[in-house]
Structures are given as C-alpha cells and as structure tokens.
Design a protein around this motif. Structure first.
Motif, PDB file in Angstrom:
ATOM      1  N   GLU A 171     -97.812-120.711  66.311  1.00  0.00           N
ATOM      2  CA  GLU A 171     -98.130-119.770  65.246  1.00  0.00           C
ATOM      3  C   GLU A 171     -99.625-119.542  65.088  1.00  0.00           C
ATOM      4  O   GLU A 171    -100.046-118.682  64.319  1.00  0.00           O
ATOM      5  CB  GLU A 171     -97.532-120.256  63.921  1.00  0.00           C
ATOM      6  N   GLY A 172    -100.447-120.303  65.804  1.00  0.00           N
ATOM      7  CA  GLY A 172    -101.872-120.043  65.808  1.00  0.00           C
ATOM      8  C   GLY A 172    -102.677-120.793  64.757  1.00  0.00           C
ATOM      9  O   GLY A 172    -102.175-121.650  64.033  1.00  0.00           O
ATOM     10  N   ILE A 222     -93.176-116.982  57.808  1.00  0.00           N
ATOM     11  CA  ILE A 222     -94.347-116.526  58.551  1.00  0.00           C
ATOM     12  C   ILE A 222     -93.930-115.871  59.865  1.00  0.00           C
ATOM     13  O   ILE A 222     -94.459-114.825  60.249  1.00  0.00           O
ATOM     14  CB  ILE A 222     -95.306-117.701  58.802  1.00  0.00           C
ATOM     15  N   VAL A 223     -92.949-116.448  60.553  1.00  0.00           N
ATOM     16  CA  VAL A 223     -92.498-115.893  61.832  1.00  0.00           C
ATOM     17  C   VAL A 223     -91.944-114.477  61.653  1.00  0.00           C
ATOM     18  O   VAL A 223     -92.225-113.585  62.465  1.00  0.00           O
ATOM     19  CB  VAL A 223     -91.439-116.810  62.484  1.00  0.00           C
ATOM     20  N   VAL A 224     -91.174-114.242  60.592  1.00  0.00           N
ATOM     21  CA  VAL A 224     -90.564-112.922  60.402  1.00  0.00           C
ATOM     22  C   VAL A 224     -91.448-111.969  59.610  1.00  0.00           C
ATOM     23  O   VAL A 224     -91.047-110.842  59.320  1.00  0.00           O
ATOM     24  CB  VAL A 224     -89.171-113.032  59.735  1.00  0.00           C
ATOM     25  N   VAL A 227     -96.767-116.744  67.587  1.00  0.00           N
ATOM     26  CA  VAL A 227     -95.416-116.190  67.488  1.00  0.00           C
ATOM     27  C   VAL A 227     -95.328-115.039  66.479  1.00  0.00           C
ATOM     28  O   VAL A 227     -94.694-114.016  66.768  1.00  0.00           O
ATOM     29  CB  VAL A 227     -94.398-117.301  67.157  1.00  0.00           C
ATOM     30  N   PRO A 228     -95.941-115.137  65.286  1.00  0.00           N
ATOM     31  CA  PRO A 228     -95.861-114.000  64.362  1.00  0.00           C
ATOM     32  C   PRO A 228     -96.424-112.707  64.944  1.00  0.00           C
ATOM     33  O   PRO A 228     -95.873-111.620  64.715  1.00  0.00           O
ATOM     34  CB  PRO A 228     -96.677-114.468  63.155  1.00  0.00           C
TER      35      PRO A 228
END
Length: 318
Positions: free
Chosen positions: A77-78, A201-203, A267-268
């Motif tokens: 996710e960074g 956060i991903v979506v 990923v986001p």
C-alpha cells in the motif's frame, strides 16, 4: 554437538521475518540487548536491505524490487500506509488531512506531492521514504469509525464497482476471504480496526469519515505513468498505460515501465488505475483485472500470484 547461538543481527532479522508487522521500533528488540547494540544491528540490516529506516527509531520491513534490485517497502500500500502504522505504533492520534478529505469527497483533484496526515498533540519526529517525507498537520480529533453496517455496505458497493471478488479483495488487502465477508456483513466484535482500515484504503474509501464517499479514479493513470517512468529514458503516457491495461497489448518499448507499475505501485493506486482504464474504454473492471493478471504472468512478476484470482472471475462480481 551444541547448537551455535544466533548473533544479535540474526535474532533481530528472525524476529522481523516472523512478524506480521510492517513497522518496527527500536524498543521492539529491547529484550535482546542494549540500545546501542540494537541500533548498530538495525543499521546493518538497513545496509543489507532487510529494513528501510523511516526516521529516528522507526524502521519498515523491506523487500528487493525484482526490476531494480533495490530495497522497497514490503507493504504494497506504500509509504502513506506505513506512515499511518508508524504513528499508531508511536501512539499518535491521526486522521486524514484536509487535502485527502477533499480528494476523497471529490471536492478537489489536487494530490499532495508528499503524504499528509493530521495529528493531535505534539509530534516532531520526521518520517521519510526516499524523496517522500510525511507532512504533519495539527489539530486532529479522534473520529468515530461509523456504523459497522454502513462501513460494510460501502465496502461491498465499492468492491462490486471495482470488479473484485471477496477472495481477490482479500488477497489485495493481505487478509482472508472470510474477514472480507465479516466486514461486509458488519459482524460486531470480530473485526480489528486495522483490518477494516486496510480494506477501506484499498477500495478508495477514507477510514473514519462517514458517509464514506469513494475516491473515484481521477488522475490515477497519470500518477501511475509518471511514477513508473522515473528510472527510464522513455516515459510511458497515461493513454498508453490505460490502453495496455484495458486491452492487454504490450509494446516491447514499454515493458520495463509496465512491469515497474504492476510490480511496485501501491495497491490503492493500482486499483484506481484499473478503474480509470475501464471507465476510459467503457468496459467492465474485471476485464481489465484479467488483462493485468495475464500481463503479470507474461512478465514473470513476483506479484503475478497476487493477480491470479482475476483469471477466475468471468463476470462482474456482486
């Protein structure tokens, strides 16, 4: 024959490898030796690219980039996600910045050059990853996470919009499928705040900010194209990247740039780029995800296993 004792460096490396955490503090290893010895051992592990130093006493788990051979954050996710975890580990209350809030609610298309978080109380420590430094805003107040049912409904709607099955979203979030199911059903008392935050956060949803408006793709392809072209003389354009993702057609001259994006993008950002590419070509996102999986297999990327679930999706998830 007596078993040889592990050195301090080996003990710390073993503890890091076994941990599910992404962020470590110097005090995590206080039981192993004195502070000075631990700091020297952590410095050695940074040199061996096992860890990345974010700031004084704060380290992040690292992995080697399959493309550059350099250490990058292990967390897909960074830096922003790692910085949030670092603040939580340092017991600093935080919330998304005003700029992030405006972007999430579609009131602005401006993206901060550096990640920004709002904190409550005194916090002067600098957190940095590469050329990015966490920017701190003052005046945060603890926010309510909102109704579990509302959170679950918002995640379920976004998952369907993004063409993700529960199993695929679980893989992207580093969780199990039943955890995604529990989150979407708003199961009380079974879910950790960290698991819910990670999925949101991903979506593209902002944790703790009802009514949980999605961060729809705006300039994701532009950000992806720019970040993946930094190390190469020829830059890929957002249009070419979007065409590659939506069709699966990969020009030989852009193999390094596309490979870097698929392998190293948070990923986001990857999710938002897929959404934007699908919208631009007016096709279903799950078709783009299938192309992403095929491209990753073709380029023999480490992340190819992460995208493999997309090959099993033949229609839009619900």
């Amino acid at each position: 024959m007596a078993r040889a004792k592990h050195t301090l460096n080996e003990c710390i490396a073993l503890r890091i490898a076994r941990s599910k955490r992404d962020v470590f503090l110097t005090r995590d290893f206080a039981s192993l030796s004195g502070e000075d010895q631990i700091i020297r051992a952590l410095r050695v592990l940074v040199g061996k690219q096992k860890l990345i130093r974010l700031g004084k006493g704060v380290y992040a788990k690292a992995r080697l980039s399959s493309l550059t051979g350099m250490a990058v954050l292990a967390n897909p996710e960074g830096f922003l996600s790692v910085a949030q975890q670092a603040l939580e580990r340092l017991q600093v209350v935080w919330e998304p910045s005003d700029a992030q809030r405006a972007f999430s609610e579609s009131r602005s298309t401006q993206i901060p050059a550096n990640p920004v978080l709002k904190v409550k109380g005194r916090f002067s420590r600098k957190l940095r990853y590469g050329s990015n430094q966490l920017v701190i805003e003052r005046g945060a107040k603890p926010t309510e996470s909102g109704c579990r049912a509302e959170v679950g409904n918002a995640i379920r709607r976004r998952r369907a919009e993004l063409g993700l099955t529960q199993a695929f979203l679980a893989d992207l979030s580093g969780l199990r499928r039943h955890t995604i199911s529990d989150i979407e059903r708003g199961m009380p008392g079974k879910l950790s705040h960290e698991a819910v935050r990670r999925v949101m956060i991903v979506v593209g949803l902002s944790p703790g900010l009802p009514p949980f408006k999605p961060k729809h793709a705006k300039r994701a392809l532009w950000m992806a194209a720019n970040s993946s072209s930094v190390s190469y003389r020829r830059a890929i354009t957002p249009e070419v990247l979007g065409h590659t993702l939506s069709t699966g057609d990969l020009s030989a001259q852009f193999i390094p740039q596309v490979g870097t994006f698929l392998e190293e993008a948070p990923v986001p950002l990857l999710v938002m780029a897929v959404e934007e590419a699908a919208a631009g070509q007016r096709i279903a996102p799950h078709v783009v995800w299938r192309n992403v999986a095929l491209l990753a297999d073709r380029l023999d990327l480490v992340r190819s296993g992460l995208f493999r679930r997309a090959l099993l999706t033949k229609s839009s998830p619900r």
